[in-house]
Design a protein around this motif. Sequence first.
Motif, PDB file in Angstrom:
ATOM      1  N   ASP A  52     -47.022  12.850 120.909  1.00  0.00           N
ATOM      2  CA  ASP A  52     -46.373  11.792 120.175  1.00  0.00           C
ATOM      3  C   ASP A  52     -45.436  12.774 119.184  1.00  0.00           C
ATOM      4  O   ASP A  52     -46.166  13.337 118.444  1.00  0.00           O
ATOM      5  CB  ASP A  52     -46.698  10.581 119.544  1.00  0.00           C
ATOM      6  N   VAL A  53     -44.347  12.539 118.977  1.00  0.00           N
ATOM      7  CA  VAL A  53     -43.495  13.301 117.915  1.00  0.00           C
ATOM      8  C   VAL A  53     -43.110  12.420 116.862  1.00  0.00           C
ATOM      9  O   VAL A  53     -42.574  11.136 117.255  1.00  0.00           O
ATOM     10  CB  VAL A  53     -42.156  13.962 118.533  1.00  0.00           C
ATOM     11  N   HIS A  54     -43.296  12.453 115.739  1.00  0.00           N
ATOM     12  CA  HIS A  54     -42.888  11.778 114.636  1.00  0.00           C
ATOM     13  C   HIS A  54     -42.012  12.292 113.571  1.00  0.00           C
ATOM     14  O   HIS A  54     -42.450  13.586 113.256  1.00  0.00           O
ATOM     15  CB  HIS A  54     -44.609  11.137 113.884  1.00  0.00           C
ATOM     16  N   CYS A  55     -40.920  12.014 113.335  1.00  0.00           N
ATOM     17  CA  CYS A  55     -39.818  12.682 112.695  1.00  0.00           C
ATOM     18  C   CYS A  55     -39.138  11.561 111.779  1.00  0.00           C
ATOM     19  O   CYS A  55     -39.195  10.536 111.832  1.00  0.00           O
ATOM     20  CB  CYS A  55     -38.848  13.164 113.782  1.00  0.00           C
ATOM     21  N   TRP A  56     -38.194  12.182 111.191  1.00  0.00           N
ATOM     22  CA  TRP A  56     -37.494  11.459 110.044  1.00  0.00           C
ATOM     23  C   TRP A  56     -36.302  10.653 111.021  1.00  0.00           C
ATOM     24  O   TRP A  56     -35.767  11.135 111.959  1.00  0.00           O
ATOM     25  CB  TRP A  56     -36.472  12.378 109.084  1.00  0.00           C
ATOM     26  N   GLY A  57     -35.782   9.667 110.763  1.00  0.00           N
ATOM     27  CA  GLY A  57     -34.813   8.724 111.397  1.00  0.00           C
ATOM     28  C   GLY A  57     -35.417   7.176 111.544  1.00  0.00           C
ATOM     29  O   GLY A  57     -36.203   6.675 110.775  1.00  0.00           O
ATOM     30  N   LEU A  99     -45.563  16.469 113.989  1.00  0.00           N
ATOM     31  CA  LEU A  99     -45.015  15.844 112.687  1.00  0.00           C
ATOM     32  C   LEU A  99     -43.940  16.882 112.174  1.00  0.00           C
ATOM     33  O   LEU A  99     -44.218  17.729 111.889  1.00  0.00           O
ATOM     34  CB  LEU A  99     -46.185  15.546 111.663  1.00  0.00           C
ATOM     35  N   THR A 100     -42.858  16.236 112.058  1.00  0.00           N
ATOM     36  CA  THR A 100     -41.674  17.240 111.737  1.00  0.00           C
ATOM     37  C   THR A 100     -40.541  16.273 110.824  1.00  0.00           C
ATOM     38  O   THR A 100     -40.416  14.969 111.285  1.00  0.00           O
ATOM     39  CB  THR A 100     -41.189  17.726 112.707  1.00  0.00           C
ATOM     40  N   ARG A 101     -39.698  16.947 110.137  1.00  0.00           N
ATOM     41  CA  ARG A 101     -38.513  16.205 109.659  1.00  0.00           C
ATOM     42  C   ARG A 101     -37.608  16.401 110.505  1.00  0.00           C
ATOM     43  O   ARG A 101     -36.883  15.188 110.884  1.00  0.00           O
ATOM     44  CB  ARG A 101     -38.109  16.909 108.320  1.00  0.00           C
ATOM     45  N   ALA A 121     -36.761  25.451 111.720  1.00  0.00           N
ATOM     46  CA  ALA A 121     -37.977  24.742 111.994  1.00  0.00           C
ATOM     47  C   ALA A 121     -37.793  23.887 112.810  1.00  0.00           C
ATOM     48  O   ALA A 121     -38.586  23.587 113.969  1.00  0.00           O
ATOM     49  CB  ALA A 121     -38.602  24.256 110.701  1.00  0.00           C
ATOM     50  N   GLY A 122     -36.574  23.169 112.902  1.00  0.00           N
ATOM     51  CA  GLY A 122     -36.078  21.832 114.079  1.00  0.00           C
ATOM     52  C   GLY A 122     -35.880  22.628 115.219  1.00  0.00           C
ATOM     53  O   GLY A 122     -36.519  21.813 116.122  1.00  0.00           O
ATOM     54  N   VAL A 123     -35.401  23.747 115.370  1.00  0.00           N
ATOM     55  CA  VAL A 123     -35.224  24.419 116.560  1.00  0.00           C
ATOM     56  C   VAL A 123     -36.630  24.739 117.386  1.00  0.00           C
ATOM     57  O   VAL A 123     -36.772  24.458 118.637  1.00  0.00           O
ATOM     58  CB  VAL A 123     -34.633  25.816 116.849  1.00  0.00           C
ATOM     59  N   HIS A 124     -37.629  25.203 116.403  1.00  0.00           N
ATOM     60  CA  HIS A 124     -39.076  25.482 116.797  1.00  0.00           C
ATOM     61  C   HIS A 124     -39.586  24.135 117.475  1.00  0.00           C
ATOM     62  O   HIS A 124     -40.169  24.272 118.383  1.00  0.00           O
ATOM     63  CB  HIS A 124     -39.720  26.123 115.618  1.00  0.00           C
ATOM     64  N   VAL A 125     -39.519  23.429 116.853  1.00  0.00           N
ATOM     65  CA  VAL A 125     -40.153  21.697 116.936  1.00  0.00           C
ATOM     66  C   VAL A 125     -39.557  21.418 118.390  1.00  0.00           C
ATOM     67  O   VAL A 125     -40.389  20.965 119.159  1.00  0.00           O
ATOM     68  CB  VAL A 125     -40.072  20.857 115.917  1.00  0.00           C
TER      69      VAL A 125
END
Length: 383
Positions: free
Chosen positions: A36-41, A6-8, A18-22
């Motif tokens: 499964d990745v859950h992000c903004w968008g 789970l990430t923005r 943080a985005g680079v890390h994810v």
Amino acid sequence: MRVGLLTREYPPDVYGGAGVHVEFLARELRTLTDLDVHCWGEGAAGGVVRHRSWSSLDGANDALRTFSVDLAMAAAVEGRELVHSHTWYANLAGHFGKLLYGIPHIMTAHSLEPLRPWKAEQLGGGYALSSWAERTAIEAADTVVAVSGAMREDILTCYPALDPAKVRVVHNGIDTALYQPDHGTDVLERLGIDTARPYVLFVGRITRQKGVPHLLRAVRDIDPAVQVVLCAGAPDTPEIDREFRDLFQELSGVRQGLYWIPQMLPRPDVVQLLTHAAVFVCPSVYEPLGIVNLEAMACGTAVVASRVGGIPEVVEDGVTGVLVPVEENFEAGLALALDSVLADPQGARRMGEAGRERAVREFGWDAVARRTVQLYEEVLKPG
């Protein structure tokens, strides 16, 4: 092992460490887990589900919009065996998933709201909400991942109710195949940078945390023959944007060879800029680790950075770069450190070579992912 990450931020919308890390952690985890990745968008494809805030909250405080995304993420992770959240933007989704489905929640702390009081300038009353969300999630999480030893100490100081045994250190990583020296000059020529003159490089967001105003004041006093290249965008607030612009305009009046690149450049362009920099500078006043320093080191460039947070765990003072205390005369210290590296090109080259070697040896993403999966296994099979 069915994992919900789970990430923005997630590609193509990555604007910070943080985005680079994810991004890179997810790439490695896909070979080790059912991810499964859950992000903004908006939209869903290839194991990535994007969530947008409720339209009824368009124009509302960012914290409220974030919470609506968290609710959507929590609903979508049904069937996962474990959730792993990154930053306060997704921590509450992980917490809700834990409560709703009875599954473990691991959270990685990339920064801490209590140590970023300037966020009140950005979020207003939403800062109280982001702080509440982080505290609620971190104190209930099954495991908290700190990206540096210094970050672990900060977590336990800010959240003394947290069991120290639950806080584990897994450093950020770097892809040393993507970040490696590029000796071409086409990017520099396109941007108008004089390839015959050395330059100091900054790459980062325009925020209080990244210390950009300190840098703009410090470079007033460095060797006037040196160029200064600022890859700086995504200002947190109109106030910090105005401050940056005013300082940049003022600096433009007293020195030549000053370049501001406000747009986010493609990664290959950044790699070439990092490679050719005489020195990379990271003037952060708060930095749990600082992936950008690893990126510079992997490109074979000496680093001048503030001695804060986890940066000393990455930049070895006197070996891969120079560390500058922030407690007093920070800007003068930055200027002196930059001049010392600029005045010794051979020494800077040795630092760059040592930095590349250290990045390859100690910070590969494959090792980060294996350590992360070990933590997953521990919380899924306690004892």
